[in-house]
Design a protein around this motif. Structure first.
Motif, PDB file in Angstrom:
ATOM      1  N   ALA A  97      51.915  59.099   8.784  1.00 20.88           N
ATOM      2  CA  ALA A  97      50.461  58.926   8.872  1.00 20.88           C
ATOM      3  C   ALA A  97      50.115  58.076  10.087  1.00 20.88           C
ATOM      4  O   ALA A  97      50.850  57.157  10.450  1.00 20.88           O
ATOM      5  N   LEU A  98      49.011  58.383  10.694  1.00 21.18           N
ATOM      6  CA  LEU A  98      48.556  57.686  11.889  1.00 21.18           C
ATOM      7  C   LEU A  98      48.106  56.268  11.549  1.00 21.18           C
ATOM      8  O   LEU A  98      47.338  56.057  10.613  1.00 21.18           O
ATOM      9  N   SER A  99      48.589  55.286  12.305  1.00 26.30           N
ATOM     10  CA  SER A  99      48.184  53.895  12.109  1.00 26.30           C
ATOM     11  C   SER A  99      46.848  53.641  12.791  1.00 26.30           C
ATOM     12  O   SER A  99      46.629  54.060  13.931  1.00 26.30           O
ATOM     13  N   LEU A 100      45.983  52.916  12.093  1.00 21.55           N
ATOM     14  CA  LEU A 100      44.628  52.626  12.573  1.00 21.55           C
ATOM     15  C   LEU A 100      44.348  51.139  12.446  1.00 21.55           C
ATOM     16  O   LEU A 100      44.844  50.487  11.534  1.00 21.55           O
ATOM     17  N   SER A 101      43.536  50.633  13.347  1.00 25.57           N
ATOM     18  CA  SER A 101      43.085  49.251  13.281  1.00 25.57           C
ATOM     19  C   SER A 101      41.619  49.238  12.856  1.00 25.57           C
ATOM     20  O   SER A 101      40.796  49.971  13.409  1.00 25.57           O
ATOM     21  N   VAL A 102      41.301  48.406  11.880  1.00 16.88           N
ATOM     22  CA  VAL A 102      39.921  48.294  11.414  1.00 16.88           C
ATOM     23  C   VAL A 102      39.078  47.649  12.505  1.00 16.88           C
ATOM     24  O   VAL A 102      39.436  46.593  13.033  1.00 16.88           O
ATOM     25  N   ILE A 103      37.970  48.294  12.846  1.00 12.32           N
ATOM     26  CA  ILE A 103      36.993  47.695  13.755  1.00 12.32           C
ATOM     27  C   ILE A 103      35.879  47.062  12.943  1.00 12.32           C
ATOM     28  O   ILE A 103      35.473  45.934  13.192  1.00 12.32           O
ATOM     29  N   GLY A 104      35.370  47.795  11.963  1.00 14.53           N
ATOM     30  CA  GLY A 104      34.291  47.246  11.153  1.00 14.53           C
ATOM     31  C   GLY A 104      33.710  48.251  10.189  1.00 14.53           C
ATOM     32  O   GLY A 104      34.229  49.352  10.009  1.00 14.53           O
ATOM     33  N   PHE A 105      32.600  47.848   9.599  1.00 15.21           N
ATOM     34  CA  PHE A 105      31.915  48.634   8.588  1.00 15.21           C
ATOM     35  C   PHE A 105      30.433  48.671   8.931  1.00 15.21           C
ATOM     36  O   PHE A 105      29.926  47.785   9.596  1.00 15.21           O
ATOM     37  N   ILE A 106      29.753  49.680   8.453  1.00 13.85           N
ATOM     38  CA  ILE A 106      28.324  49.816   8.741  1.00 13.85           C
ATOM     39  C   ILE A 106      27.533  49.237   7.571  1.00 13.85           C
ATOM     40  O   ILE A 106      27.763  49.588   6.414  1.00 13.85           O
ATOM     41  N   LYS A 107      26.605  48.361   7.907  1.00  7.16           N
ATOM     42  CA  LYS A 107      25.746  47.735   6.897  1.00  7.16           C
ATOM     43  C   LYS A 107      24.317  48.205   7.138  1.00  7.16           C
ATOM     44  O   LYS A 107      23.829  48.198   8.272  1.00  7.16           O
ATOM     45  N   LYS A 108      23.670  48.650   6.068  1.00  5.26           N
ATOM     46  CA  LYS A 108      22.287  49.128   6.174  1.00  5.26           C
ATOM     47  C   LYS A 108      21.503  48.589   4.984  1.00  5.26           C
ATOM     48  O   LYS A 108      21.955  48.673   3.852  1.00  5.26           O
ATOM     49  N   ASN A 109      20.346  48.045   5.255  1.00  2.24           N
ATOM     50  CA  ASN A 109      19.497  47.477   4.208  1.00  2.24           C
ATOM     51  C   ASN A 109      20.242  46.463   3.346  1.00  2.24           C
ATOM     52  O   ASN A 109      20.105  46.440   2.126  1.00  2.24           O
ATOM     53  N   GLY A 110      21.099  45.656   3.968  1.00  2.00           N
ATOM     54  CA  GLY A 110      21.792  44.589   3.273  1.00  2.00           C
ATOM     55  C   GLY A 110      23.044  44.995   2.516  1.00  2.00           C
ATOM     56  O   GLY A 110      23.667  44.168   1.875  1.00  2.00           O
ATOM     57  N   ALA A 111      23.412  46.285   2.570  1.00  2.00           N
ATOM     58  CA  ALA A 111      24.595  46.735   1.825  1.00  2.00           C
ATOM     59  C   ALA A 111      25.495  47.569   2.734  1.00  2.00           C
ATOM     60  O   ALA A 111      25.032  48.205   3.688  1.00  2.00           O
ATOM     61  N   LEU A 112      26.796  47.567   2.416  1.00  2.00           N
ATOM     62  CA  LEU A 112      27.720  48.421   3.147  1.00  2.00           C
ATOM     63  C   LEU A 112      27.366  49.882   2.896  1.00  2.00           C
ATOM     64  O   LEU A 112      27.071  50.269   1.767  1.00  2.00           O
ATOM     65  N   LEU A 113      27.406  50.674   3.948  1.00  2.00           N
ATOM     66  CA  LEU A 113      27.092  52.090   3.820  1.00  2.00           C
ATOM     67  C   LEU A 113      28.258  52.803   3.150  1.00  2.00           C
ATOM     68  O   LEU A 113      29.413  52.628   3.527  1.00  2.00           O
TER      69      LEU A 113
END
Length: 139
Positions: A97-113
């Motif tokens: 499986a391909l290794s990935l580095s976490v960049i981030g998460f999307i937050k909208k209206n105060g909550a994670l998308l």
């Protein structure tokens, strides 16, 4: 808004990741048109946290710990599901499986998308994924 820590990751959370290497065999993902795209080192894409069960391939889960920028996770399926490998099949035809580095998460209206937030609705207000039971009633 992009945030860099997900204290309580859950299935369906939308995640931004960076490809760490392009020398592994399992390194393609479907684009928004369903076509396979080869992923290369330093490519950035949006995936979805999820579990993957398989008898013939890698098995992975949504991590049961917080995820932070720079943490390493893996591409679990060509559909863009990413997570933590718990059982690697070293003999699989597609390679590791391909290794990935976490960049981030999307937050909208105060909550994670989460993909649950993106479900389409039909004209009568039902979700496209709602099921009809044996009495032809939606549940």
């Amino acid at each position: 808004m992009i945030i860099y820590i997900n204290e309580n990751p859950r299935t369906g959370d939308i995640i931004i990741v960076k490809v760490l290497s392009d020398n592994q065999g399992y390194s393609t993902a479907e684009n928004s048109y369903g076509r396979l795209v080869q992923l290369y080192k330093d490519d950035i894409f949006i995936g979805v946290l999820g579990d993957r069960q398989s008898g013939t391939n890698n098995v992975g889960i949504v991590p049961k710990r917080s995820l932070n920028r720079g943490d390493i996770i893996h591409l679990l399926s060509q559909g863009g599901i990413v997570g933590e490998i718990i059982c690697a099949d070293n003999r699989q035809r597609n390679g590791f499986a391909l290794s990935l580095s976490v960049i981030g998460f999307i937050k909208k209206n105060g909550a994670l998308l989460n993909i649950e937030d993106l479900q389409q609705k039909t004209n009568n207000g039902l979700k496209v994924t709602d099921k009809i039971n044996k009495h032809n009633k939606f549940r």
